[in-house]
Design an enzyme around this catalytic site. Structure first.
Site, PDB file in Angstrom:
ATOM      1  CB  THR A 134      -0.892  -0.002   1.265  1.00 51.59           C
ATOM      2  OG1 THR A 134      -1.534   1.257   1.393  1.00 51.59           O
ATOM      3  CG2 THR A 134      -0.079  -0.244   2.540  1.00 51.59           C
ATOM      4  CG  ASP A 135      -1.147   4.988  -0.921  1.00 51.00           C
ATOM      5  OD1 ASP A 135      -1.678   4.390   0.043  1.00 51.00           O
ATOM      6  OD2 ASP A 135      -1.767   5.825  -1.605  1.00 51.00           O
ATOM      7  CD  GLU A 136      -3.291   3.618   4.570  1.00 43.61           C
ATOM      8  OE1 GLU A 136      -3.057   3.449   5.766  1.00 43.61           O
ATOM      9  OE2 GLU A 136      -4.437   3.675   4.099  1.00 43.61           O
ATOM     10  CE1 TYR A 160      -3.327  -2.528   5.783  1.00 42.35           C
ATOM     11  CE2 TYR A 160      -3.194  -0.167   5.309  1.00 42.35           C
ATOM     12  CZ  TYR A 160      -3.275  -1.482   4.866  1.00 42.35           C
ATOM     13  OH  TYR A 160      -3.298  -1.756   3.507  1.00 42.35           O
ATOM     14  CE  LYS A 164      -0.029  -4.523   2.983  1.00 40.90           C
ATOM     15  NZ  LYS A 164      -0.467  -5.834   2.411  1.00 40.90           N
TER      16      LYS A 164
END
Ligand code: NAD
Ligand code: DAU
Length: 354
Positions: A134-136, A160, A164
């Site tokens: 993810t970009d997060e 989260y 990741k």
């Protein structure tokens, strides 16, 4: 039947995974697609109803953290490729229960990596371990027009995104240490059919339909970069087949929206499609306490993917949102099944006696 490839898709009963499974099962009848999913609250086999009886599709109910079972699946199905999507994916849940996120996203990914390494045992030719991220992991951008690129420093803020990020590091470590043929992609926010209605877009469409309040966090000024889920699945297909080992690719559609503006588009579109006066439900907007550690802005630079592999999104946002709202309104049965909890019995009915 002898299959040309045997691909393990993890998390295939979830939102993005179900689109990936559908695409691969239909597009590659000579590949066997093994969908391994634990069926947590986010897994829903009804997402795959249209392909569940396809001759090249297999479902295995299992936990990616269960190393023995994962090793057995590699053996039983002669797995030569992995597309790893299984994860706990909701930021709000990670704030309440970080342990589950560390377990599934970190230990689960490690279990798959180790199983692939042992099964392939240095015979890397024709093998691929594709990790969906993810970009997060890159943290938050300022309102300054900057973008996340593949070399942006990792700076996760939520449990989260921290989990990741950790899983991404393990994937790269297995490439650098053992030579495992890996590829990692970091994608922006997805939207489209079959998304669990705890996430902004399906939750709000359903609330507008039922004239329930729309809980906008903070002042609604946070920005997300939205991509239609089928375009993500197309990118995954391309990168699985043509991406370079050891590489990272960012996936996004250069499509930034301030939450409050997106919510207004959702209200107008839903009202119109329900035959209500456009904007008549704007008063459902309710500003609520902000999410803890709420990232201000995400924006993906996907130039590398376009330049090196020729990928571009196929849908304009207006078209994608219209299709998405229409889909949820036309699939009220799917939504009711999820919100009532009935979907969790699908596995028992469908697979128990096979
Ligand atoms: P989702 O929550 O809809 O689906 C996750 C799936 O994983 C579910 O089917 C669930 O049952 C399964 N799962 C969870 N824990 C498991 C376990 N221990 N063992 C086996 N299966 C398990 O998630 P999603 O939104 O489809 O996201 C899929 C992947 O893509 C995730 O890795 C997520 O981090 C990533 N991603 C999501 C987005 C997005 O906007 N949704 C954007 C970028 C990247
Ligand atoms: O950027 C990719 C990520 O996008 C994925 O890695 C995650 O798995 C996925 O869940 C998504 O994360 P977000 O936190 O951005 O998605 P969510 O739909 O939860 O929230 C989108 C934005 O809307 C965010 O700024 C928080 C806000 N929001 C969300 C909900 C659920 C609200 O204002 N109200 C809400 O009720």
């Amino acid at each position: 039947m002898e299959f040309k490839r045997n691909i393990l898709v993890t998390g295939g009963a979830g939102f993005i995974g179900s689109h990936v499974v559908r695409l691969f099962v239909n597009k590659y009848p000579d590949y066997r697609i093994v969908n391994l999913d634990k069926l947590t609250y986010a897994g829903n086999l009804a997402n795959l109803k249209d392909i569940e009886n396809a001759p090249n599709y297999v479902f295995v109910k299992a936990d990616i953290c269960d190393f023995e079972t994962v090793c057995q699946v590699f053996k039983d199905y002669a797995i030569d490729g992995v597309i790893h999507l299984a994860a706990e994916s909701h930021v709000d849940r990670s704030i309440k229960d970080p342990f589950t996120f560390a377990k599934t996203n970190v230990i689960g990914t490690l279990s798959l990596l180790q199983a692939a390494r042992l099964a392939w045992d240095g015979q890397w030719e024709g093998k691929r371990f594709y990790h969906i991220s993810t970009d997060e992991v890159y943290g938050a951008l300022k309102m300054d027009g900057s973008f996340f690129t593949e070399t942006t420093r990792y700076q996760p803020h939520s449990p989260y995104s921290a989990a990741k990020a950790s899983s991404d590091h393990f994937v790269r470590a297995f490439h650098d240490t053992y030579g495992l043929p890996t590829v990692v992609t970091n994608c922006s926010n997805n939207y489209g059919p079959y998304q669990f209605p705890e996430k902004l877009i399906p939750l709000f469409i359903n609330n507008i339909r039922h004239r329930k309040p729309l809980p906008v966090y903070g002042k609604g000024e946070n920005i997300r970069d939205w991509l239609y889920v089928v375009d993500h699945a197309r990118a995954i297909d391309l990168i699985f087949h043509e991406g370079k080992d050891g590489e990272t690719y960012n996936i996004g559609g250069f499509n930034e929206w301030k939450n409050i503006d997106l919510v207004k588009v959702l209200i107008r579109t839903t009202d119109r499609l329900l035959g209500r006066a456009e904007g008549e439900d704007l008063d459902l907007i309710t500003f609520v306490t902000d999410r803890a550690g709420h990232d201000l802005r995400y924006a993906i630079d996907s130039t590398k993917l376009k330049t090196e592999l020729g990928w571009e999104p196929s849908l304009q946002f207006e078209e994608g949102i219209e299709k998405t709202v229409r889909w949820y309104l036309e699939h009220q049965d799917w939504m009711d099944n999820v919100t009532s909890g009935d979907y969790q019995r699908y596995y028992e009915d469908m697979y128990k006696n096979r």
